[in-house]
Design a protein around this motif. Sequence first.
Motif, PDB file in Angstrom:
ATOM      1  N   LEU A   1       0.350   6.489  -3.684  1.00 46.03           N
ATOM      2  CA  LEU A   1      -0.678   5.566  -4.152  1.00 46.03           C
ATOM      3  C   LEU A   1      -1.847   5.562  -3.175  1.00 46.03           C
ATOM      4  O   LEU A   1      -1.688   5.832  -1.979  1.00 46.03           O
ATOM      5  CB  LEU A   1      -0.099   4.154  -4.290  1.00 46.03           C
ATOM      6  CG  LEU A   1       1.088   4.011  -5.240  1.00 46.03           C
ATOM      7  CD1 LEU A   1       1.601   2.579  -5.220  1.00 46.03           C
ATOM      8  CD2 LEU A   1       0.706   4.429  -6.651  1.00 46.03           C
ATOM      9  N   ARG A   2      -3.004   5.222  -3.647  1.00 45.16           N
ATOM     10  CA  ARG A   2      -4.198   5.209  -2.800  1.00 45.16           C
ATOM     11  C   ARG A   2      -4.450   3.790  -2.300  1.00 45.16           C
ATOM     12  O   ARG A   2      -5.255   3.039  -2.849  1.00 45.16           O
ATOM     13  CB  ARG A   2      -5.408   5.737  -3.575  1.00 45.16           C
ATOM     14  CG  ARG A   2      -5.240   7.175  -4.052  1.00 45.16           C
ATOM     15  CD  ARG A   2      -6.525   7.736  -4.601  1.00 45.16           C
ATOM     16  NE  ARG A   2      -7.576   7.768  -3.605  1.00 45.16           N
ATOM     17  CZ  ARG A   2      -8.807   8.246  -3.828  1.00 45.16           C
ATOM     18  NH1 ARG A   2      -9.117   8.706  -5.033  1.00 45.16           N
ATOM     19  NH2 ARG A   2      -9.708   8.251  -2.871  1.00 45.16           N
ATOM     20  N   SER A   3      -3.731   3.425  -1.254  1.00 47.70           N
ATOM     21  CA  SER A   3      -3.951   2.111  -0.639  1.00 47.70           C
ATOM     22  C   SER A   3      -5.329   2.110   0.011  1.00 47.70           C
ATOM     23  O   SER A   3      -5.657   3.012   0.786  1.00 47.70           O
ATOM     24  CB  SER A   3      -2.873   1.833   0.411  1.00 47.70           C
ATOM     25  OG  SER A   3      -1.592   1.823  -0.173  1.00 47.70           O
ATOM     26  N   PRO A   4      -6.167   1.128  -0.287  1.00 46.96           N
ATOM     27  CA  PRO A   4      -7.517   1.124   0.286  1.00 46.96           C
ATOM     28  C   PRO A   4      -7.491   1.000   1.799  1.00 46.96           C
ATOM     29  O   PRO A   4      -6.712   0.225   2.368  1.00 46.96           O
ATOM     30  CB  PRO A   4      -8.179  -0.094  -0.373  1.00 46.96           C
ATOM     31  CG  PRO A   4      -7.046  -0.942  -0.847  1.00 46.96           C
ATOM     32  CD  PRO A   4      -5.921  -0.013  -1.169  1.00 46.96           C
ATOM     33  N   ALA A   5      -8.347   1.772   2.457  1.00 47.24           N
ATOM     34  CA  ALA A   5      -8.377   1.769   3.922  1.00 47.24           C
ATOM     35  C   ALA A   5      -8.732   0.390   4.459  1.00 47.24           C
ATOM     36  O   ALA A   5      -8.211  -0.032   5.495  1.00 47.24           O
ATOM     37  CB  ALA A   5      -9.363   2.823   4.427  1.00 47.24           C
ATOM     38  N   TRP A   6      -9.620  -0.323   3.756  1.00 55.72           N
ATOM     39  CA  TRP A   6     -10.028  -1.637   4.253  1.00 55.72           C
ATOM     40  C   TRP A   6      -8.844  -2.612   4.266  1.00 55.72           C
ATOM     41  O   TRP A   6      -8.757  -3.473   5.145  1.00 55.72           O
ATOM     42  CB  TRP A   6     -11.173  -2.208   3.417  1.00 55.72           C
ATOM     43  CG  TRP A   6     -10.828  -2.503   1.986  1.00 55.72           C
ATOM     44  CD1 TRP A   6     -11.025  -1.705   0.912  1.00 55.72           C
ATOM     45  CD2 TRP A   6     -10.192  -3.691   1.480  1.00 55.72           C
ATOM     46  NE1 TRP A   6     -10.571  -2.301  -0.244  1.00 55.72           N
ATOM     47  CE2 TRP A   6     -10.054  -3.527   0.080  1.00 55.72           C
ATOM     48  CE3 TRP A   6      -9.740  -4.867   2.069  1.00 55.72           C
ATOM     49  CZ2 TRP A   6      -9.475  -4.495  -0.726  1.00 55.72           C
ATOM     50  CZ3 TRP A   6      -9.162  -5.837   1.267  1.00 55.72           C
ATOM     51  CH2 TRP A   6      -9.034  -5.658  -0.108  1.00 55.72           C
ATOM     52  N   ALA A   7      -7.918  -2.484   3.296  1.00 59.49           N
ATOM     53  CA  ALA A   7      -6.755  -3.378   3.258  1.00 59.49           C
ATOM     54  C   ALA A   7      -5.826  -3.079   4.432  1.00 59.49           C
ATOM     55  O   ALA A   7      -5.282  -3.997   5.058  1.00 59.49           O
ATOM     56  CB  ALA A   7      -6.014  -3.210   1.936  1.00 59.49           C
ATOM     57  N   ILE A   8      -5.640  -1.802   4.756  1.00 61.59           N
ATOM     58  CA  ILE A   8      -4.814  -1.439   5.908  1.00 61.59           C
ATOM     59  C   ILE A   8      -5.451  -1.956   7.186  1.00 61.59           C
ATOM     60  O   ILE A   8      -4.778  -2.527   8.047  1.00 61.59           O
ATOM     61  CB  ILE A   8      -4.627   0.091   5.962  1.00 61.59           C
ATOM     62  CG1 ILE A   8      -3.855   0.569   4.727  1.00 61.59           C
ATOM     63  CG2 ILE A   8      -3.897   0.494   7.245  1.00 61.59           C
ATOM     64  CD1 ILE A   8      -3.763   2.080   4.620  1.00 61.59           C
ATOM     65  N   ALA A   9      -6.764  -1.769   7.320  1.00 58.60           N
ATOM     66  CA  ALA A   9      -7.462  -2.240   8.516  1.00 58.60           C
ATOM     67  C   ALA A   9      -7.353  -3.758   8.650  1.00 58.60           C
ATOM     68  O   ALA A   9      -7.129  -4.285   9.752  1.00 58.60           O
ATOM     69  CB  ALA A   9      -8.921  -1.808   8.474  1.00 58.60           C
ATOM     70  N   LEU A  10      -7.502  -4.467   7.545  1.00 55.25           N
ATOM     71  CA  LEU A  10      -7.466  -5.931   7.580  1.00 55.25           C
ATOM     72  C   LEU A  10      -6.093  -6.441   7.978  1.00 55.25           C
ATOM     73  O   LEU A  10      -5.964  -7.341   8.819  1.00 55.25           O
ATOM     74  CB  LEU A  10      -7.873  -6.482   6.217  1.00 55.25           C
ATOM     75  CG  LEU A  10      -7.957  -8.013   6.105  1.00 55.25           C
ATOM     76  CD1 LEU A  10      -9.009  -8.559   7.045  1.00 55.25           C
ATOM     77  CD2 LEU A  10      -8.263  -8.421   4.669  1.00 55.25           C
ATOM     78  N   THR A  11      -5.037  -5.885   7.378  1.00 58.58           N
ATOM     79  CA  THR A  11      -3.687  -6.357   7.703  1.00 58.58           C
ATOM     80  C   THR A  11      -3.294  -5.968   9.133  1.00 58.58           C
ATOM     81  O   THR A  11      -2.611  -6.741   9.817  1.00 58.58           O
ATOM     82  CB  THR A  11      -2.665  -5.797   6.710  1.00 58.58           C
ATOM     83  OG1 THR A  11      -2.798  -4.370   6.634  1.00 58.58           O
ATOM     84  CG2 THR A  11      -2.875  -6.381   5.329  1.00 58.58           C
ATOM     85  N   ALA A  12      -3.713  -4.793   9.583  1.00 55.65           N
ATOM     86  CA  ALA A  12      -3.419  -4.387  10.963  1.00 55.65           C
ATOM     87  C   ALA A  12      -4.122  -5.316  11.951  1.00 55.65           C
ATOM     88  O   ALA A  12      -3.535  -5.740  12.957  1.00 55.65           O
ATOM     89  CB  ALA A  12      -3.840  -2.941  11.189  1.00 55.65           C
ATOM     90  N   ALA A  13      -5.389  -5.642  11.665  1.00 53.30           N
ATOM     91  CA  ALA A  13      -6.118  -6.562  12.539  1.00 53.30           C
ATOM     92  C   ALA A  13      -5.480  -7.952  12.514  1.00 53.30           C
ATOM     93  O   ALA A  13      -5.403  -8.633  13.555  1.00 53.30           O
ATOM     94  CB  ALA A  13      -7.579  -6.641  12.107  1.00 53.30           C
ATOM     95  N   ALA A  14      -5.017  -8.394  11.349  1.00 54.91           N
ATOM     96  CA  ALA A  14      -4.359  -9.700  11.249  1.00 54.91           C
ATOM     97  C   ALA A  14      -3.079  -9.720  12.070  1.00 54.91           C
ATOM     98  O   ALA A  14      -2.785 -10.704  12.762  1.00 54.91           O
ATOM     99  CB  ALA A  14      -4.066 -10.028   9.792  1.00 54.91           C
ATOM    100  N   PHE A  15      -2.292  -8.646  11.998  1.00 57.49           N
ATOM    101  CA  PHE A  15      -1.068  -8.584  12.791  1.00 57.49           C
ATOM    102  C   PHE A  15      -1.391  -8.660  14.278  1.00 57.49           C
ATOM    103  O   PHE A  15      -0.743  -9.409  15.035  1.00 57.49           O
ATOM    104  CB  PHE A  15      -0.311  -7.293  12.485  1.00 57.49           C
ATOM    105  CG  PHE A  15       0.969  -7.139  13.272  1.00 57.49           C
ATOM    106  CD1 PHE A  15       2.165  -7.600  12.749  1.00 57.49           C
ATOM    107  CD2 PHE A  15       0.979  -6.555  14.530  1.00 57.49           C
ATOM    108  CE1 PHE A  15       3.351  -7.478  13.463  1.00 57.49           C
ATOM    109  CE2 PHE A  15       2.149  -6.428  15.251  1.00 57.49           C
ATOM    110  CZ  PHE A  15       3.338  -6.890  14.720  1.00 57.49           C
TER     111      PHE A  15
END
Length: 285
Positions: free
Chosen positions: A104-118
């Motif tokens: 699946l094509r997970s959006p890069a911005w969603a990965i960046a946002l969740t990584a920053a939140a963690f």
Amino acid sequence: MNSRHFQRPQAHWDWRAAGNFICGGAGAALALVATLCAPAALFLPLVLTGMALVGLGLFFVWLEIGRPLRAANVIVHLRTSWMSREALAAIALFLLGAGLVAGLRSPAWAIALTAAAFLYCQARLLGAARGIPTWRHPLTVPLLLVTGLTEGLGLYWLLAAWAHPPLVQALPLAALLLARALLWRLWRVRLGSDAAPQALRAIDANAPVVRWAGIALPLAGLALATLTASAPAFQATLLALAGLLATAAGWSLKFTLVTRTGYQHGFSLPRMPVRGVARNAPVKE
């Protein structure tokens, strides 16, 4: 009476908790960096490597839990617990990673946002320890955030240097190295009046690692790499070594912070309470 002389080491967080901060922070930052600047061919491997490090950090936490089968209960205190928020961010990050693996094509911005939140939740987790002066200090959270980002960029260069990404991407690593050194110095100076003497000695014992592996040597490697464009293999080696040193210094700082500076703040009684005497009653000398 000075309460700093009545501090004792906390007995709950050991090397396993340090492993969560070391692996989790670096892994989340690597996933964040990969979404921002990784070449297309390295995007998936770097993001999955970052998520694997986050998972390893959480595994260390699981080892530390007294009743591991109740680990799922950590998610039920989102309103009050930074640990719960960290766990929720990790779950979201893993779901996005699973989507990538499944094609699946997970959006890069969603990965960046969740990584920053963690990364943010993890830093706040340590900063919320109000009974420990070295952890609750206002500069501890920004120090952990900058350290995590530095580790992420360090791992990026360690793993991606031989793909020869643009050298301009080394500038953020140099800036973060300087920022971490400045924050660490300010944090150490301002701790002097509150932290336990044993904690200060542990910080000072780790100071050469922060100064040399954490700033001087990696900056020298980055500077030399800019002069060796005619030797790509040597340049890549220098960049990878700079990344390794920047990451190792951050891990050493975190290990020292979690395992050797966690002295609980004592308390002092300016006067003993007496039954039947009003709290604001004048004290007879």
